[in-house]
Design a protein around this motif. Structure first.
Motif, PDB file in Angstrom:
ATOM      1  N   LYS A  59       0.902  -1.157  -0.162  1.00 37.86           N
ATOM      2  CA  LYS A  59      -0.107   0.022  -0.048  1.00 37.86           C
ATOM      3  C   LYS A  59       0.824   1.317   0.084  1.00 37.86           C
ATOM      4  O   LYS A  59       0.661   2.312  -0.715  1.00 37.86           O
ATOM      5  CB  LYS A  59      -0.857   0.081   1.309  1.00 37.86           C
ATOM      6  N   GLU A  60       2.170   1.179   0.665  1.00 31.33           N
ATOM      7  CA  GLU A  60       3.006   2.217   0.694  1.00 31.33           C
ATOM      8  C   GLU A  60       4.366   1.722   0.845  1.00 31.33           C
ATOM      9  O   GLU A  60       4.588   0.570   1.327  1.00 31.33           O
ATOM     10  CB  GLU A  60       2.457   3.265   1.770  1.00 31.33           C
ATOM     11  N   MET A  61       5.388   2.373   0.634  1.00 30.31           N
ATOM     12  CA  MET A  61       6.612   2.213   0.400  1.00 30.31           C
ATOM     13  C   MET A  61       7.376   2.440   1.868  1.00 30.31           C
ATOM     14  O   MET A  61       7.396   3.631   2.447  1.00 30.31           O
ATOM     15  CB  MET A  61       7.693   2.838  -0.592  1.00 30.31           C
ATOM     16  N   CYS A  62       7.875   1.285   2.365  1.00 37.04           N
ATOM     17  CA  CYS A  62       8.678   1.618   3.779  1.00 37.04           C
ATOM     18  C   CYS A  62       9.914   1.850   3.327  1.00 37.04           C
ATOM     19  O   CYS A  62      10.702   1.212   2.564  1.00 37.04           O
ATOM     20  CB  CYS A  62       8.688   0.155   4.732  1.00 37.04           C
ATOM     21  N   TRP A  63      10.942   2.896   3.933  1.00 34.30           N
ATOM     22  CA  TRP A  63      11.828   3.258   3.214  1.00 34.30           C
ATOM     23  C   TRP A  63      13.184   2.608   3.335  1.00 34.30           C
ATOM     24  O   TRP A  63      13.956   2.685   2.873  1.00 34.30           O
ATOM     25  CB  TRP A  63      12.204   4.873   3.881  1.00 34.30           C
ATOM     26  N   TYR A  64      13.131   1.512   4.304  1.00 28.67           N
ATOM     27  CA  TYR A  64      14.253   0.598   4.499  1.00 28.67           C
ATOM     28  C   TYR A  64      14.121  -0.387   3.665  1.00 28.67           C
ATOM     29  O   TYR A  64      14.947  -1.532   3.376  1.00 28.67           O
ATOM     30  CB  TYR A  64      14.115   0.042   5.933  1.00 28.67           C
ATOM     31  N   CYS A  65      12.775  -0.879   2.736  1.00 29.07           N
ATOM     32  CA  CYS A  65      12.669  -1.755   1.924  1.00 29.07           C
ATOM     33  C   CYS A  65      13.816  -2.250   1.023  1.00 29.07           C
ATOM     34  O   CYS A  65      14.297  -1.288   0.356  1.00 29.07           O
ATOM     35  CB  CYS A  65      11.529  -1.857   1.398  1.00 29.07           C
ATOM     36  N   VAL A 242      21.443   0.636   0.947  1.00 34.22           N
ATOM     37  CA  VAL A 242      21.963   0.581  -0.331  1.00 34.22           C
ATOM     38  C   VAL A 242      20.957   1.568  -1.235  1.00 34.22           C
ATOM     39  O   VAL A 242      20.640   1.225  -2.156  1.00 34.22           O
ATOM     40  CB  VAL A 242      21.917  -0.979  -0.708  1.00 34.22           C
ATOM     41  N   PRO A 243      21.270   2.664  -0.987  1.00 36.59           N
ATOM     42  CA  PRO A 243      20.481   3.757  -1.855  1.00 36.59           C
ATOM     43  C   PRO A 243      20.867   3.737  -3.232  1.00 36.59           C
ATOM     44  O   PRO A 243      19.967   4.216  -4.101  1.00 36.59           O
ATOM     45  CB  PRO A 243      20.774   5.141  -1.125  1.00 36.59           C
ATOM     46  N   TRP A 244      22.119   3.435  -3.549  1.00 36.39           N
ATOM     47  CA  TRP A 244      22.342   3.373  -5.044  1.00 36.39           C
ATOM     48  C   TRP A 244      21.616   2.119  -5.634  1.00 36.39           C
ATOM     49  O   TRP A 244      21.600   2.302  -6.758  1.00 36.39           O
ATOM     50  CB  TRP A 244      23.917   3.117  -5.230  1.00 36.39           C
ATOM     51  N   MET A 245      21.203   1.432  -4.903  1.00 31.86           N
ATOM     52  CA  MET A 245      20.365   0.108  -5.290  1.00 31.86           C
ATOM     53  C   MET A 245      18.798   0.454  -5.370  1.00 31.86           C
ATOM     54  O   MET A 245      17.918  -0.015  -6.228  1.00 31.86           O
ATOM     55  CB  MET A 245      20.680  -1.221  -4.822  1.00 31.86           C
ATOM     56  N   GLN A 249      15.398   4.555  -0.419  1.00 31.16           N
ATOM     57  CA  GLN A 249      16.188   4.613   0.785  1.00 31.16           C
ATOM     58  C   GLN A 249      17.057   5.933   0.964  1.00 31.16           C
ATOM     59  O   GLN A 249      17.384   6.209   2.083  1.00 31.16           O
ATOM     60  CB  GLN A 249      17.039   3.498   0.845  1.00 31.16           C
ATOM     61  N   LYS A 250      16.975   6.716  -0.041  1.00 30.99           N
ATOM     62  CA  LYS A 250      17.700   7.853  -0.127  1.00 30.99           C
ATOM     63  C   LYS A 250      16.698   8.961   0.814  1.00 30.99           C
ATOM     64  O   LYS A 250      17.253   9.967   1.384  1.00 30.99           O
ATOM     65  CB  LYS A 250      17.651   8.622  -1.518  1.00 30.99           C
ATOM     66  N   LYS A 251      15.689   8.643   1.306  1.00 30.06           N
ATOM     67  CA  LYS A 251      14.779   9.516   2.160  1.00 30.06           C
ATOM     68  C   LYS A 251      15.097   9.223   3.451  1.00 30.06           C
ATOM     69  O   LYS A 251      14.559   9.718   4.546  1.00 30.06           O
ATOM     70  CB  LYS A 251      13.178   8.943   1.930  1.00 30.06           C
ATOM     71  N   ILE A 252      15.905   7.921   3.881  1.00 28.94           N
ATOM     72  CA  ILE A 252      16.555   8.009   5.191  1.00 28.94           C
ATOM     73  C   ILE A 252      17.566   9.044   5.329  1.00 28.94           C
ATOM     74  O   ILE A 252      18.705   9.172   4.487  1.00 28.94           O
ATOM     75  CB  ILE A 252      16.793   6.544   5.343  1.00 28.94           C
TER      76      ILE A 252
END
Length: 451
Positions: A59-65, A242-245, A249-252
């Motif tokens: 339903k929504e994105m968990c930023w660590y996913c 791994v925000p490059w992947m 995760q860049k929101k963390i």
């Protein structure tokens, strides 16, 4: 653990070894035609199987996913996707001579319980029509308590689901806000009440460390709250940044992430809390009641590890369904197309959706066995295992001689041809395992940090 040791290995990136060789080394050499041939050669009298179904919607994105998932606001894409999975089940079953016995079924995601109750029950019925799902088979479903309904829980019970894994990660409101996963304690408790009321009594809870705003105190409180819910098992995963992947995760906020020492202290605090309450440590990151089958199998040296993590499932045949799903056959590994449209295009054309994989050599099978025993038992006699696989006892003598640095650091003990990971080095067990990985140098940048 010595902080200097943690700092030394902070930059090491090694696989979690849910398979060997690992997925970054899969190639297009194993495509739908090869997989089809493997299915046609399957001896259903000699092999039972397991099924994995990937439902990649949330339903929504968990930023660590770190999963392959897609955010949807409507049900129509989910319903259409389930039609493709049902068709894929038909295509796979049609290639297998005879009827495959199935002892384990696992629904992962994403959020598998975003399917409607009627569609989920219909999917289970479809599986039972095409495979011999034996009486007492484990049927497990990953659940996001934020979206589960009571109607869906009742459908899970009617469908024969008997194990549920609940994503929690952390009960602290500040941490939840920092990763975009607001899930009050009462929501998780309500989900557990529904599950148990519908006969689903085997429950796993997932916790994480290394998330933004976590501390030793906060993760200890989360572990205590989790234990009060009386789960059979707990998984304690380290956040892989791994925000490059994974661009979300860049929101963390990286400044809110602990360093390696802080991560270790968080894991150690959770482990002390769980073990102090009687939970047995299982391999790298699981904990279980001593009476749970996972702990019993570990004590007997029969614990296994596959794409779902630590398991009691010893099947050589694991059939994966859905976009991005990975499976295993005696001959090797296979993975479906990751993009949803590519997966659907293959199924609509009446062909298997496999686009890459890896054919196992005898050397791969031996090294897989060594790595699995290290990851499960924290010890392995590599000489004895080599002989079992038709190799000389000294097959790994070069690797053993090259472990002097790990031995000096207390990460491994080598006695003759037996390698042991000391209890104090449990969080670093992937490092000795990696010394037996001949593929690692070509894919190290794609793996998570060792600490």
């Amino acid at each position: 653990m010595d902080p200097a040791l943690l700092a030394k290995y902070d930059g090491a990136r090694v696989p979690r070894y849910t398979s060997y060789p690992t997925a970054p080394h899969f190639s297009p050499n194993v495509g739908h035609e090869v997989y089809g041939g493997w299915l046609e050669a399957l001896d259903t009298a000699a092999h039972a199987g397991s099924l994995y179904l990937h439902v990649p919607f949330c339903k929504e994105m968990c930023w660590y996913c770190g999963c392959h998932t897609k955010i949807v606001a409507r049900y129509e894409p989910i319903g259409r996707y389930l039609q493709h999975i049902r068709r894929e089940i038909e295509l796979v079953a049609a290639r297998i001579p005879g009827r495959l016995k199935v002892r384990h079924v696992h629904f992962g995601g994403g959020t598998p319980t975003m399917t409607s109750p009627a569609d989920f029950e219909a999917l289970i019925d479809h599986l039972r029509r095409h495979f011999d799902v034996v009486e007492g088979a484990e049927i497990a479903v990953e659940i996001d308590p934020r979206t589960l309904t009571e109607d869906m829980t009742q459908a899970l019970g009617r469908a024969g689901v008997n194990r549920a894994s609940l994503g929690v990660q952390d009960f602290d409101a500040g941490v939840q806000a920092a990763v975009n996963r607001i899930q009050p304690r009462e929501m998780t408790e309500r989900t557990l009440e529904w599950l148990r009321a519908n006969g689903i009594r085997h429950v796993n809870l997932d916790l994480m460390y290394g998330l933004p705003r976590q501390s030793e105190e906060s993760v200890t409180r989360s572990a205590e709250i989790a234990m009060a819910m009386d789960p059979d098992r707990l998984s304690v995963f380290g956040y892989a940044h791994v925000p490059w992947m994974k661009t979300h995760q860049k929101k963390i906020v990286e400044a809110e992430l602990a360093d390696s020492i802080g991560r270790w202290q968080q894991f150690a605090a959770i482990a002390r809390t769980l073990e102090g309450a009687g939970y047995a440590p299982i391999g790298l990151d699981h904990f279980a009641k001593p009476t749970d089958e996972l702990a019993v199998m570990q004590a007997q040296g029969k614990l296994r590890r596959n794409f779902q993590g630590y398991t009691t499932d010893d099947a050589e045949v694991l059939l994966g369904f859905g976009a991005s799903s990975i499976g295993q056959m005696p001959q090797g590994y296979m993975q479906n197309a990751v993009p949803f449209d590519h997966y659907a295009e293959a199924i609509d054309a009446g062909r298997l959706a496999t686009v890459k994989g890896l054919r196992l050599s005898d050397e791969d099978r031996l090294r897989r066995a060594v790595i699995e025993r290290l990851m499960c038992d924290m010890a392995v006699d590599v000489g004895a295992l080599a002989v079992q696989h038709g190799m000389p006892a000294g097959h790994f003598d070069e690797e053993l001689a090259g472990m002097d640095d790990l031995v000096a650091d207390g990460v491994a003990v080598v006695e003759g041809r037996r390698v042991t990971v000391p209890e104090s080095a449990r969080p670093l067990m992937r490092l000795p395992a990696a010394r037996f990985d001949t593929y690692l140098s070509t894919g190290a940048g794609k793996h998570s940090r060792a600490v």
